[in-house]
Design a protein around this motif. Structure first.
Motif, PDB file in Angstrom:
ATOM      1  N   VAL A 154       0.869   5.455   0.218  1.00  0.00           N
ATOM      2  CA  VAL A 154       0.126   6.662   0.583  1.00  0.00           C
ATOM      3  C   VAL A 154       0.985   7.872   0.224  1.00  0.00           C
ATOM      4  O   VAL A 154       2.162   7.944   0.580  1.00  0.00           O
ATOM      5  N   GLN A 201       0.844  -1.194   0.000  1.00  0.00           N
ATOM      6  CA  GLN A 201       0.000   0.000   0.000  1.00  0.00           C
ATOM      7  C   GLN A 201       0.881   1.246   0.000  1.00  0.00           C
ATOM      8  O   GLN A 201       1.828   1.353   0.776  1.00  0.00           O
ATOM      9  N   TYR A 210      -4.072   7.120  -2.264  1.00  0.00           N
ATOM     10  CA  TYR A 210      -3.817   5.716  -1.924  1.00  0.00           C
ATOM     11  C   TYR A 210      -3.857   4.924  -3.222  1.00  0.00           C
ATOM     12  O   TYR A 210      -4.713   5.199  -4.078  1.00  0.00           O
TER      13      TYR A 210
END
Length: 354
Positions: A243, A241, A252
């Motif tokens: 960010v 992930q 995101y």
């Protein structure tokens, strides 16, 4: 529980993320009812299920090679071009599934729009919100072909209500219904929560390339002058992930279900595609939204037009979107009053029969 160790194969189509995400509440319910789900798909749909249910067995099915044309007017041509590979994948997965039924002692099958995932040996369910398959001038042909496929299954679950008002309109409602069709109510993996609003706008992208990427580029450019905080979820399922905060926009690459539930509840308005799974999520959370249907995809264009005509959600074509169009959201009522409780035990009774 009496269902302990009864294995149910759940196989969503890899066409964007909608089919796999709407299977999440079904998978959760199967586990709660004592069944043992086995998950199967390909590509990003399979990767999403692995992230959501790392403890379950995951199997890979052949890819349908679903691709969008770069231009909307070539959408059907692109699908026809890919049809031979898709048919080959369907035939291959049918053979694979029959082997899995024996190999893994599978007691039932739930296929979300995977045409070859069924078996005559066990109860098999087909999930679709498209009993009428809208393809422009070929709608009558594609609908009849789809109905022939649905007839092979023990049951066909439509995630909508068999009444008016409803979410899917003529997509999910035939003039003369098939004998095995069962309306189960809208499906959503999300729950409404009373959380403080953190973002004025939430952007969530989905769908196959290249159109997902085209919309991402356009919105990043258009939203630079937006007043207020934006949460921008690109809908790219990747290994890690990522960010990235740039000024008033927090990016995101993807979110899991728990993060998405919080994000939706912390956002005032939503900008997204008019995919049916997204519509069901918005209805569950009672959120106001603005739709940009995928160019050339008749289903999303129909749903966007229907919900605008119903006075619920505004929309515009991808090429026509500009920042000022978001002000239309306030004029529309939003998606409300479509929540329904699914009786999972009754629904899964199909798999309890010996």
């Amino acid at each position: 529980m009496e269902n302990r160790n009864k294995k149910i194969l759940v196989a969503p189509l890899n066409w964007g993320l909608g089919h796999s995400t709407r299977c999440i509440p079904i998978i959760r319910a199967l586990i709660e009812q004592g069944f043992e789900p086995i998950l199967a798909s390909d590509g990003v749909a399979l990767e999403l299920l692995k992230k959501e249910f790392p403890e379950l067995l995951h199997l890979e099915l052949p890819s349908y090679h679903v691709e969008y044309a770069k231009k909307a007017e070539f959408f059907m041509l692109k699908l026809l071009w890919n049809a031979p590979r898709m048919i080959a994948a369907v035939l291959k997965e049918r053979s694979i599934v029959n082997r899995w039924v024996k190999q893994y002692d599978i007691a039932g099958i739930i296929s979300d729009n995977r045409l070859g995932v069924y078996s005559k040996k066990v109860p098999s369910v087909f999930i679709t919100h498209q009993l009428n398959v809208l393809t422009g001038s070929t709608t009558k042909i594609t609908t009849e072909l789809h109905k022939n496929i649905i007839r092979k299954y023990t049951q066909c679950w439509v995630p909508d209500v068999d009444a008016r008002p409803n979410l899917s309109g003529k997509l999910g409602h035939l003039k003369k219904n098939l004998h095995n069709v069962k309306y189960i109510g809208p499906l959503s993996r999300l729950q409404k929560q009373s959380l403080p609003i953190k973002y004025k706008l939430m952007v969530i992208l989905s769908g196959p390339e290249p159109q997902r990427g085209f919309l991402e580029e356009k919105l990043i450019h258009e939203l630079q002058d937006y007043t207020g905080k934006i949460l921008f979820i690109k809908g790219k399922i990747e290994a890690e992930q990522i960010v990235d905060v740039k000024g008033h926009i927090t990016y995101y690459n993807y979110m899991n279900s728990e993060q998405l539930e919080q994000a939706f509840n912390e956002s005032c308005k939503v900008l997204c595609r008019s995919g049916y799974t997204t519509i069901m999520d918005l209805a569950k959370l009672e959120k106001k939204a603005f739709f940009i249907p995928t160019p050339g995809q008749f289903e999303q264009e129909y749903l966007a037009k229907k919900l605008k005509r119903d006075g619920l959600v505004p929309y515009c074509k991808q090429g026509n979107f500009t920042l000022d169009k978001l002000s239309d959201i306030h004029v529309y009522g939003g998606l409300k009053g479509f929540n329904s409780q699914i009786d999972w035990k009754k629904l899964f009774y199909l798999f309890e029969r010996e």
